[in-house]
Structures are given as structure tokens and as C-alpha cells.
Design an enzyme around this catalytic site. Sequence first.
Site, PDB file in Angstrom:
ATOM      1  N   LYS A 152      -0.904  -1.021  -4.532  1.00  0.00           N
ATOM      2  CA  LYS A 152      -2.131  -0.289  -4.174  1.00  0.00           C
ATOM      3  C   LYS A 152      -1.754   1.165  -3.928  1.00  0.00           C
ATOM      4  CE  LYS A 152      -4.588  -0.019   0.188  1.00  0.00           C
ATOM      5  NZ  LYS A 152      -5.209  -0.785   1.292  1.00  0.00           N
ATOM      6  N   ASP A 203     -13.550  -1.929   2.953  1.00  0.00           N
ATOM      7  CA  ASP A 203     -12.640  -2.038   4.104  1.00  0.00           C
ATOM      8  C   ASP A 203     -13.402  -1.511   5.330  1.00  0.00           C
ATOM      9  OD1 ASP A 203     -10.683  -1.625   6.056  1.00  0.00           O
ATOM     10  OD2 ASP A 203      -9.298  -0.517   4.793  1.00  0.00           O
ATOM     11  N   GLU A 255     -10.921   0.565  -3.497  1.00  0.00           N
ATOM     12  CA  GLU A 255     -11.228   0.271  -2.088  1.00  0.00           C
ATOM     13  C   GLU A 255     -11.907   1.464  -1.432  1.00  0.00           C
ATOM     14  OE1 GLU A 255      -7.738  -1.243  -0.148  1.00  0.00           O
ATOM     15  OE2 GLU A 255      -8.591  -1.030   1.853  1.00  0.00           O
ATOM     16  N   LYS A 288      -9.496  -6.949   7.974  1.00  0.00           N
ATOM     17  CA  LYS A 288      -8.497  -6.481   8.936  1.00  0.00           C
ATOM     18  C   LYS A 288      -8.876  -7.042  10.289  1.00  0.00           C
ATOM     19  CE  LYS A 288      -7.092  -2.168   6.753  1.00  0.00           C
ATOM     20  NZ  LYS A 288      -7.393  -0.730   6.670  1.00  0.00           N
ATOM     21  N   SER A 292       0.871  -1.165   0.000  1.00  0.00           N
ATOM     22  CA  SER A 292       0.000   0.000   0.000  1.00  0.00           C
ATOM     23  C   SER A 292       0.912   1.219   0.000  1.00  0.00           C
ATOM     24  CB  SER A 292      -0.865  -0.029   1.260  1.00  0.00           C
ATOM     25  OG  SER A 292      -1.607   1.161   1.372  1.00  0.00           O
ATOM     26  N   ASP A 351      -7.060   2.906  -3.126  1.00  0.00           N
ATOM     27  CA  ASP A 351      -7.802   2.968  -1.856  1.00  0.00           C
ATOM     28  C   ASP A 351      -8.062   4.425  -1.523  1.00  0.00           C
ATOM     29  OD1 ASP A 351      -8.876   2.683   0.657  1.00  0.00           O
ATOM     30  OD2 ASP A 351      -7.131   1.693   1.547  1.00  0.00           O
ATOM     31  N   LYS A 358      -2.820   4.832  -2.600  1.00  0.00           N
ATOM     32  CA  LYS A 358      -3.764   5.656  -1.850  1.00  0.00           C
ATOM     33  C   LYS A 358      -4.172   6.803  -2.777  1.00  0.00           C
ATOM     34  CE  LYS A 358      -3.990   3.724   2.195  1.00  0.00           C
ATOM     35  NZ  LYS A 358      -5.271   3.265   2.749  1.00  0.00           N
ATOM     36  N   GLY A 380      -3.748  -4.097   6.250  1.00  0.00           N
ATOM     37  CA  GLY A 380      -2.764  -3.779   7.282  1.00  0.00           C
ATOM     38  C   GLY A 380      -3.077  -2.435   7.902  1.00  0.00           C
TER      39      GLY A 380
END
Length: 374
Positions: A161, A238, A213, A262, A135, A188, A163, A290
Site C-alpha cells: 500500500k 478508513d 483508500e 481500525k 503501508s 491511501d 501513501k 494499523g
Amino acid sequence: MKIDGIILRELRLPLVRPFETSFDVTRDRRILLAEVRSEGLTGWGECTAGEHPYFSAESTDTAWQILLNELGPMMAAANPEHGGDCPRIFRKVRGNRMTKATLENAIWDLEAQREGVPLAQLLGGVREAIPCGVSIGIQKSVPELMDVIAKELTAGYQRIKLKCKPGWDVEVFDAVRTRWPEIMLSCDANSAYKLRDADHLVTFDAFDLLMIEQPLWHDDFYYHSMLQKRLNTSICLDESIRNRRDALAAIEMESCKIINIKLGRVGGFSEAIAVHNAAQERGIPVWCGGMLESGIGRSHNIALASLENFSLPGDVSASARYWKEDIIEPEVTVSAEGEIVLSDAPGRGYEVRTDLIEKLTVRKEEIRALELVS
Ligand code: OSB
Ligand code: MG
């Protein structure tokens, strides 16, 4: 098992580089650990709550208070036989799932040691190695991001991934896809968009993303389901998925096609397994998210990700991406194929460096079972 005592600690761990999301920048992690002593063994748990109540309503300080005054005493008086007994023990306390997971996961950790089996095996894991992605936080510029991605791909990670947020999305995806047309790429948003951004989110389809996400509100299924109807790209939830019921509702409403599990967010191993199984029965793949964990939370994530339906690369990556020195031995490493190989040692499979933990501890409190039972 008889609980002899619970030690709570807060550690301060500086990240090797800041981690920026649509909602915050994290430079240091305040790591809250629970050390549960029972019959000569020690189980460890890590609270994944952030310093601020931004990702969820919990924070390091709310977790400390609830552990010390509510959950710790309940646990010390309960003497659970199995990690799976914990949700019932904590039933009276609403929410506070990351806080509950801290103690529940420590009990599973203890149970695996007591039974002399790897934690992954106790959970029902089947994988010998887990596929890993990374990420990558929001960067200062696109060229800087390209350098970070190049480094992670060279290290072997199977999925990138990104952000994202309004202003750090399609231009960035375009640059990344132009340079790497074939890589497994996802994004995400951590709830950075509104339904009125739907037309904009539809343009993400051009970049062949594995998933988007949590584009919308942290507590929503309904509007995600409306958005999913307009997108070719799969939505992954998520923040919204707190438990098995949420997973079932989201799957039934077609709010998502993939679920990020998670451990802290769902309240510990019991509920994480329940979400995993519910998704598996309905053909929905999951992966392990995570929360910038230290080695203790990371080792628990690795054990969880060994379950069968964790078929997509997760966000659980090498210790060295986060910490100059991790609090476990060996540190978590990722192979050139982008996998973490599971240890076959009993328990969590990584030794805890108690000397280093003691050195990094900034606050410590002990809950002693005897005083509480009387
Ligand atoms: O949404 O997955 C998230 C970190 C903190 C809070 C939320 C998230 C994340 C990550 C980091 O994406 C994953 C990791 O590398 O631990
Ligand atoms: Mg996320």
C-alpha cells in the site's frame, strides 16, 4: 470482575524510520498504555491516537485527560464482567473512540486471560494465520521507494500500500507497475483530494489497484459515493467509518466496496466486531488497518484480524518494521509467505516486557478503584 486499579503510562518510542503521509511526518510515537489490574491479572490496552489531532480529533494529550478524569473513574466504578460491557459503561462520553478503545480492549485482554482462552477465540476468530501487507510512507524519491518495495516483497508481504497525495501518485504508480505488473497494490490518500480532482482520480484506474483508500474528506460518504460511480477501482473507507451505522450507510450508498477496520477508530473490539459482521452480511470484505502501534496494540490487531471476513491482507506487519526493540515478547514476525501465525496461548499471546516499559515511561499516573467507589 473487580477492577483493582488502572495505571496510565506514556512511552516515547522512536520509529526505525520516519513515516510520511499526506497529512504529517511521524518520527517518534507517543504510546499511551493502560494497565488494568483485576483479581491478580493484568489487561493491557494501547491508545492509537497520534501526537496531533490530524488523523482524528483525538490526540495523546486529549486521551490522557479523558482517561484520567472521565473513562478511568467510570471503569473503576463499573466492574465489568465482559469487554462487551464497556460501550454501555462509557455511553455518556461522546466520541473519543480511540480513548475508549484503550480501556475496552484491556478488559477483553483480561477476560481472555480469566477464561484461559486466546483473545482471538474470545472475539470469534477463525483464522490460524492472517495475511499481511505493508503501508509504505511517502519517500524522498521514486528510486528510494522502489528499494523499499523490493525489500518488503522479498520479506514475503502479500500487498503493498502506497501513501499518496497530489504530486506523489500516478507517476509513482506507473513506475511501480512497470517494474511489478502483478503485485497486489493499493494506495491511501488520507483525504488529500477534493471532488474537483475526480478526473485525475479516474486515471488511477490504469494501474489495477486493489483499492483507493479514503481519497476525499475524512467525514464523508456522499461525495465518495459520487466518486465511486466514476471509478472502476474500489474505494476503501478508513477515516469515515466510526461505527456499524457508518458502515451500513456507506455500504448502502455505495460509498465504498471495501472497509478498513481500525480498533481505535471504531472505539474498541465490540464495535470492530459489529462493523465486521455488518460488512460480512453484505458481502463487503474488510481488512485490519494499523496506527503504528507498539506490540500491545499490534497483538490486539492480530487477534481481531483472525475473524472470518478479514479476507484481504491488512496493514499489520512485523515489529521490526517499526521498532528497534518492541515491548512484547516474542516480537511480531511475518513468515516468508507473508502471514502472522496466531499464538494458541491464553490471552493476547505475547508477553508484555514490563521492565522495558518502565524504562521507556515518561509519565505515569494511577487511578485507584477504592478511592473512586467511595
Ligand atoms: O491511514 O492507514 C492510515 C498510520 C497512521 C495514520 C493513518 C494510517 C497509517 C498507516 C500505517 O497507514 C499503518 C501501519 O503500518 O501501522
Ligand atoms: Mg488509511
